[in-house]
Structure formats: structure tokens, C-alpha cells
Design a protein around this motif. Structure first.
Motif, PDB file in Angstrom:
ATOM      1  N   THR A 159      23.948  77.377  90.044  1.00 30.19           N
ATOM      2  CA  THR A 159      23.626  78.262  91.156  1.00 30.19           C
ATOM      3  C   THR A 159      24.857  77.992  92.001  1.00 30.19           C
ATOM      4  N   MET A 160      25.714  77.101  91.822  1.00 29.46           N
ATOM      5  CA  MET A 160      26.992  76.950  92.669  1.00 29.46           C
ATOM      6  C   MET A 160      28.220  77.758  92.305  1.00 29.46           C
ATOM      7  N   LYS A 161      28.651  78.165  93.391  1.00 31.65           N
ATOM      8  CA  LYS A 161      29.863  79.022  92.993  1.00 31.65           C
ATOM      9  C   LYS A 161      30.902  78.573  92.354  1.00 31.65           C
ATOM     10  N   PRO A 162      31.651  77.303  92.532  1.00 31.26           N
ATOM     11  CA  PRO A 162      32.767  76.726  91.818  1.00 31.26           C
ATOM     12  C   PRO A 162      32.410  76.605  90.294  1.00 31.26           C
ATOM     13  N   GLY A 163      31.299  76.389  89.771  1.00 29.92           N
ATOM     14  CA  GLY A 163      31.201  76.400  88.567  1.00 29.92           C
ATOM     15  C   GLY A 163      29.860  75.671  88.071  1.00 29.92           C
ATOM     16  N   PHE A 164      29.954  75.249  86.649  1.00 32.39           N
ATOM     17  CA  PHE A 164      28.700  74.906  86.193  1.00 32.39           C
ATOM     18  C   PHE A 164      28.243  73.407  86.557  1.00 32.39           C
ATOM     19  N   CYS A 165      29.677  72.564  86.472  1.00 28.25           N
ATOM     20  CA  CYS A 165      29.492  71.031  86.959  1.00 28.25           C
ATOM     21  C   CYS A 165      30.673  70.357  86.676  1.00 28.25           C
ATOM     22  N   ALA A 166      31.147  69.884  87.869  1.00 27.77           N
ATOM     23  CA  ALA A 166      32.317  69.306  87.846  1.00 27.77           C
ATOM     24  C   ALA A 166      32.434  67.695  87.121  1.00 27.77           C
ATOM     25  N   GLY A 167      31.270  67.444  86.832  1.00 30.74           N
ATOM     26  CA  GLY A 167      31.151  66.196  86.009  1.00 30.74           C
ATOM     27  C   GLY A 167      30.670  64.936  87.136  1.00 30.74           C
ATOM     28  N   ALA A 168      30.881  63.606  86.646  1.00 30.34           N
ATOM     29  CA  ALA A 168      30.461  62.680  87.419  1.00 30.34           C
ATOM     30  C   ALA A 168      30.751  62.569  88.882  1.00 30.34           C
ATOM     31  N   ASP A 169      30.015  62.068  89.795  1.00 32.48           N
ATOM     32  CA  ASP A 169      30.165  61.899  91.207  1.00 32.48           C
ATOM     33  C   ASP A 169      31.131  61.002  91.376  1.00 32.48           C
ATOM     34  N   LEU A 170      32.277  61.255  91.208  1.00 28.30           N
ATOM     35  CA  LEU A 170      33.461  59.903  91.169  1.00 28.30           C
ATOM     36  C   LEU A 170      33.612  59.367  92.873  1.00 28.30           C
ATOM     37  N   ARG A 171      33.200  60.195  93.744  1.00 28.08           N
ATOM     38  CA  ARG A 171      33.115  59.288  94.980  1.00 28.08           C
ATOM     39  C   ARG A 171      32.024  58.347  95.137  1.00 28.08           C
ATOM     40  N   GLU A 172      30.830  58.771  94.599  1.00 32.94           N
ATOM     41  CA  GLU A 172      29.909  57.780  94.640  1.00 32.94           C
ATOM     42  C   GLU A 172      30.051  56.435  93.802  1.00 32.94           C
ATOM     43  N   LEU A 173      30.792  56.965  92.463  1.00 31.78           N
ATOM     44  CA  LEU A 173      31.128  55.768  91.692  1.00 31.78           C
ATOM     45  C   LEU A 173      32.276  54.940  92.470  1.00 31.78           C
ATOM     46  N   TYR A 174      33.205  55.427  93.026  1.00 32.65           N
ATOM     47  CA  TYR A 174      34.360  54.541  93.926  1.00 32.65           C
ATOM     48  C   TYR A 174      33.563  53.712  94.828  1.00 32.65           C
ATOM     49  N   LYS A 175      32.624  54.314  95.619  1.00 30.49           N
ATOM     50  CA  LYS A 175      32.072  53.596  96.714  1.00 30.49           C
ATOM     51  C   LYS A 175      31.056  52.626  96.372  1.00 30.49           C
ATOM     52  N   ARG A 176      30.497  52.683  95.054  1.00 30.17           N
ATOM     53  CA  ARG A 176      29.552  51.726  94.721  1.00 30.17           C
ATOM     54  C   ARG A 176      30.468  50.594  93.823  1.00 30.17           C
TER      55      ARG A 176
END
Lengths: 80, 271
Positions: B64-81
Motif C-alpha cells: 500500500t506504499m506509494k513508492p512501490g512494492f518493496c525496496a529490499g532489506a533495511d540497509l540502515r538497520e543493517l548498517y547500524k547493527r
């Protein structure tokens, strides 16, 4: 076949319509990120619309270093 | 959080069941990035699916998100962790995460009902991989697909490579993976990735129409046919996790993630 100048004009018209910016405010040598106020996601959206409109496929890495409409038109024209 | 088997409203997704069709709606802003929250919700979903699929003939996954289906993995969370620990611990954490994601993806891939990904806009990386586990991809005219992982010094880690190989010719797979370029729905249909193209904003409607048609068929026959024609490449999926974890340890990955995270762009997806 469209000339490069025709391609520029069609891009400006399409961009103005989609991003709801007055057509007269867009000129070929302006930075489309700044003029349209768009980010990279919206740039991809524009790329998709242009590919659909011109029936071409333009790898997005060809947009590297491209920020004005004229340069974008040249890239698209080269695929027609 | 609304909870029942047939109706669930979570933080990142929700599902409903009606007339034998399960609809899984992704709704995590900005573009359904798959991080720990989404993974937890997906695990809830596949757990419920074990019972839901007994009476359902189709599953539609959409956004239901306007930009699209799914942009993939949460890279910000991955980087932070990953930057909060040493490389070995970070890699171990990544492996655990991948194994959980693969478990979810494998359940959906193997589900005894016909699955449809109704996609629009950005369908990148892990989002592309989520669409690939479905039996059919129905895309609207503005859908755009990409495996950008090479730009980060990685490969797709959610099962994308074995599933791409299952569905497409090797030359196409090489093109997509080695160039990391995004491509539109016309190309996607030409290469056999997308089964139907809908007008902008109409992918879900087309998916619902298809799901309704599927309800006319004998369920046991449909299940048997799917099992016969759709192998799950378990061995290659495990190899993909191993390769991903090996690559993750290289300094280029940390540099790529840092560049992504430090970008001021909302979704810095231009190469």
C-alpha cells in the motif's frame, strides 16, 4: 525518427505534466533534480515514464552525471 | 494490533481472508524495507498460513506504499547493527537473519495455493526476491525491478539467485546480477518474469481478477501441478547464504552501506 530536439521537448512536456510544474519554467539545460524538486526515487519514476513513452530501455547507470534535460534527451535519443 | 487468524493488522503488514483468497498487504513506510520488524510480522504470517492455506486457493501479496512494492532489506538497520559489533559477530547476526528470512520465503514459495505478487514501483533487492517466491508476478506499468546488491559489494541474499535461475535464462540472470541495473515492466515481461501488465495503480485489481479465476479449479489438482512444476532449490539457497556471509566480511560492504546510509536522498537508488 525524432530528432534530439524533439526528444527534449517531449521530455519537458512529460516532466511538467507529471510533476505538475508549469512547462514554461522548464528549460533544456537546467538541473532536473533542482527544477522538479525530485529525489532519486522520483528520478527512477521519471525514467520509467520516459522509457514507456519513447519505447526504449535506458539502463539507469546511464544517468550517472546526467542532471539536465538535454543530456537526458541525448541518452534516450541514442537508444531510439 | 488486531489479531485473529483471518484478520491481522501489524506494524509492517496486515492480512485478510475473503472468498478463499488471502491478501497480504505490506505497509511499512517509506517502501516496505525488510528489517527485523517486518521479519517478525512475516514470521507471524507464515505461521498463520499453515492453517489459512487449508481453505484458501490463492494468496496475493501487495503493497500500500506509494513508492512501490518493496525496496529490499533495511540497509540502515543493517548498517547500524553491523557497525555496533566486530565483523565476526556481525556476520553471525547476518547469517541468523538470512536463515530466518529464507525460512519465511521457502514457506511462501512452497505454499499449496497459487501465490501472486501484485507489484508497482520500486521492486528492488529483497523486494524483488519476495516477488520471485510467488507463482505469478502481476505488475503495473510503473513497476521497476533491480538487484542492486553488487553496488554494495554483495549478492542477493534472500534467495534471489536460485529463484532467478529457476525462472529465467542464464544470460538474463547474468545481465541483471552483474550490471545491477534496474529495468521496467516491458523488459520484465519480455524476459518472462512478469505474467501480466496492468495500468498504473491497477496491479491489485488484476491480481484479484486472476485469483477469482483460480477459485474455479480443483484445489488438489492445482496443488499437484504446482508441486510438479516448481522445485524449491534448497541446496542452492543454502549456498547463497554461505556466499553472502563470506562477502559480507569484506570492507567494501561496510563502505557501500555507509555511503547508502549517509546519503541525504530518501531512497538513494540511482547507481
Amino acid at each position: 525518427m525524432n530528432t534530439s530536439e524533439q526528444v527534449v521537448n517531449e521530455i519537458l512536456t512529460l516532466a511538467a505534466s507529471h510533476f505538475k510544474v508549469p512547462r514554461e519554467k522548464l528549460s533544456p539545460d537546467e538541473d532536473f533534480f533542482k527544477t522538479l524538486g525530485i529525489d532519486s526515487l522520483q528520478a527512477l519514476d521519471l525514467l520509467t515514464r520516459l522509457e514507456n513513452h519513447f519505447h526504449v530501455e535506458l539502463p539507469d547507470y546511464e544517468l550517472q552525471g546526467v542532471s539536465d534535460f538535454r543530456a537526458l534527451a541525448e541518452k534516450i535519443h541514442a537508444r531510439m | 494490533m488486531t489479531q485473529s487468524l483471518e484478520k491481522f493488522q501489524g506494524e509492517t503488514l496486515s492480512w485478510t481472508v475473503k472468498d478463499g483468497v488471502i491478501e497480504l498487504a505490506l505497509h511499512r513506510a517509506p517502501c516496505n524495507e525488510i528489517g527485523s520488524l517486518t521479519l517478525e510480522d512475516l514470521e507471524r504470517f507464515v505461521s498463520a498460513l499453515q492453517e489459512l492455506q487449508l481453505d484458501a486457493h490463492a494468496l496475493i501479496v501487495y503493497s500500500t506504499m506509494k513508492p512501490g512494492f518493496c525496496a529490499g532489506a533495511d540497509l540502515r538497520e543493517l548498517y547500524k547493527r553491523s557497525t555496533a559489533m566486530d565483523v565476526s559477530s556481525a556476520t553471525s547476526g547476518v547469517r541468523d537473519y538470512l536463515e530466518r528470512i529464507h525460512a519465511v520465503m521457502n514457506v511462501i514459495d512452497d505454499a499449496p495455493l497459487t501465490t501472486i505478487a501484485a507489484v508497482h514501483g520500486v521492486t528492488f533487492g529483497g523486494g524483488f526476491e519476495l516477488a520471485l517466491v510467488c507463482d505469478l508476478i502481476i505488475a503495473d506499468k510503473m513497476a521497476r525491478f533491480c538487484f542492486p546488491e553488487l553496488r554494495l559489494g554483495l549478492i542477493p541474499g534472500f534467495g534471489g539467485i536460485p529463484r532467478l535461475k529457476r525462472d529465467l535464462g542464464n544470460a538474463v540472470v547474468r545481465d541483471l546480477l552483474l550490471t545491477g541495473r534496474s529495468f521496467n515492466v516491458t523488459k520484465a515481461q519480455q524476459i518472462g518474469l512478469v505474467s501480466q501488465i496492468a495500468a498504473e495503480g491497477e496491479a491489485l485489481r488484476a491480481a484479484r481478477s486472476t485469483a477469482m479465476q483460480l477459485g474455479k479449479f480443483d484445489r488438489r489438482t492445482a496443488q499437484a501441478a504446482k508441486k510438479f512444476i516448481k522445485p524449491i532449490p534448497y541446496a542452492e539457497l543454502r549456498e547463497e547464504i554461505d556466499l553472502f556471509c563470506e562477502l559480507f566480511q569484506h570492507p567494501a560492504v561496510a563502505a557501500g552501506l555507509r555511503k547508502f546510509v549517509e546519503s541525504t536522498d530518501a531512497l538513494p537508488y540511482l547507481p
